[in-house]
Design an enzyme around this catalytic site. Sequence first.
Site, PDB file in Angstrom:
ATOM      1  N   SER A 242      -1.214  -8.057   7.026  1.00 44.08           N
ATOM      2  CA  SER A 242      -2.597  -8.096   7.710  1.00 44.08           C
ATOM      3  C   SER A 242      -3.589  -7.813   6.783  1.00 44.08           C
ATOM      4  O   SER A 242      -3.436  -7.700   5.617  1.00 44.08           O
ATOM      5  CB  SER A 242      -2.086  -7.221   8.769  1.00 44.08           C
ATOM      6  N   LYS A 243      -4.756  -7.911   7.614  1.00 37.73           N
ATOM      7  CA  LYS A 243      -6.168  -7.694   6.911  1.00 37.73           C
ATOM      8  C   LYS A 243      -6.100  -6.652   6.014  1.00 37.73           C
ATOM      9  O   LYS A 243      -6.760  -6.557   4.664  1.00 37.73           O
ATOM     10  CB  LYS A 243      -7.177  -7.766   7.614  1.00 37.73           C
ATOM     11  N   ARG A 244      -5.457  -5.438   6.329  1.00 35.97           N
ATOM     12  CA  ARG A 244      -5.606  -4.164   5.825  1.00 35.97           C
ATOM     13  C   ARG A 244      -4.758  -4.347   4.352  1.00 35.97           C
ATOM     14  O   ARG A 244      -4.790  -3.326   3.393  1.00 35.97           O
ATOM     15  CB  ARG A 244      -5.066  -3.056   6.433  1.00 35.97           C
ATOM     16  N   HIS A 245      -3.926  -5.335   3.953  1.00 33.00           N
ATOM     17  CA  HIS A 245      -3.467  -5.351   2.744  1.00 33.00           C
ATOM     18  C   HIS A 245      -4.057  -6.235   1.664  1.00 33.00           C
ATOM     19  O   HIS A 245      -3.861  -6.320   0.620  1.00 33.00           O
ATOM     20  CB  HIS A 245      -1.951  -6.209   2.866  1.00 33.00           C
TER      21      HIS A 245
END
Length: 469
Positions: A242-245
């Site tokens: 997801s985006k946080r990666h």
Amino acid sequence: MSTANNVRVRFAPSPTGALHIGGVRTALFNWLFARHYHGKFILRIEDTDQTRSTGESIKIIVDGMKWLGLDWDEGPFRQTARMDIYRAYIDRLIKGGKAYYCYCTPDELEIRRKEALKAGKPPKYDRKCRALSAPVPGRIPAVRFLSTDEGQTIVRDLIRGAVTFENQQLDDLIIQRSDGFPTYNFAVVVDDVTMKISHVIRGDDHLNNTPRQIQLYQALGYDPPEFAHLPMILGADKTKLSKRHGATAVTEYIDLGYLPEALVNYLARLGWSHGDQEIFSSQELIENFSLDTVGKAPSVFNPEKLLWLNHYYIQQADHGRLAALVLDLLRKDGVVKTEPDIEWFKKLIAMLTERSHTLVEMKTGALPFIIDEITIDEKAKAKHLTADVAPLLRELADRLKPIEPFSHEEVEKVFTSLVNEKGIKLGKLAQPVRVALTGGTVSPGIFEVIAVMGKDKVIRRIVAAANLI
RNA sequence: GGUCCCAUCGUCUAGCGGCCUAGGACGCUGGCCUCUCACGCCGGAGACACGGGUUCGAUUCCCGUUGGGACCA
């Protein structure tokens, strides 16, 4: 499935934001499957979630697919344009006694769910509304599918094998919300039926939805398609990517200076393999792709390997293509005052490719050759533009002036003789010159730099640097 | 919590009972090359989660445990 020329597959994203890596991998595998079997690849936009779907997102998906070279044969179809079709199928189920109106409100459902849980029962829908003989006044109903209670539903998955679900685990899912929109599980079945999809290739996260979809196919009187559930792509912490990666959207990789073939090659090798081979052209991918060699285990996204592939594909790329791409980036930065000669620019590109992993790196490397005035890095200046090199630089400038042609070979001769006369190492001269010409300590070989930069600029910058000291 | 899935180097993976002292790639690392940084070349460290079976023989088949994930809630 060697002769399956009636293969029809689809990519069906929701237009609720970016086109992300996981979606691209699903799209890619569908595309490869279709092309391998000479079937059709269909693009379908699942936009029934009106609150989250945007036209902008549809454009992002379409543009992203084009950039990647994943061309489709039919579509893009939009679910919102197909509402009549869903209603017709809903009616069919209701008339056939396979679906019923449900007037329960979310609050009521929640309360009963909790009670069931407390009583130690599974929290599935209690079918309260199934017995209703008349509508509940003042309420707009949803529609529920009357699912089978007994037996099992077996998903015969091309990747997983047979996966068995107990039917009593599945409750009567809502197929039409009270706002009249079909739910995901229903719309997807109707779409796949009407679009004659032969193989549903999608993410693992849908495996649990599959038994209820199979029941819907059966209730509607159709044979289910083949299913193939792809393992997820995970982030470094082994949770769903997801985006946080970090960068997960296609647009981000475009901006970061990646080539589409690098992303395609990388994603193809995530969950799929062909012996020890790492590098694949699109054609090789199409020829070799098979669901048989898709792995079952989820895989962790590794940006470093993607970067390595991008470096590889930059080396392979046509210099004219790279030149156009890098020039675009420079124009966007507003640093291109006068359009450079394209043949000269291609020489610059050729010099830069070897040490560049991304187009952005190439852009940065090209900058000193494009702009008029460079700014010299303070650290570099302190270390290399020391008092003793000023006369050296002036001497070099004088000796370079008459050189013709101003080529790598001729320039090197000047350096060699100067260095020999002064009894110093080449580095003692090359590094200050590098700083003078590029403003920093890192660049391609100094003779190449000089030859490509051209006599005027080179001499001007060397003298300017000497004057700075 | 329920359901389902998964399990080879840090990561991507090869392996579909003996070819395995487990191969390749990214990354890491030692060296070479060298005007800087890279690239390139040569070398190195590094894995079959665990426990039971099955078998003459298990990384490979079966079961369990553990761990991880997804979905639903």
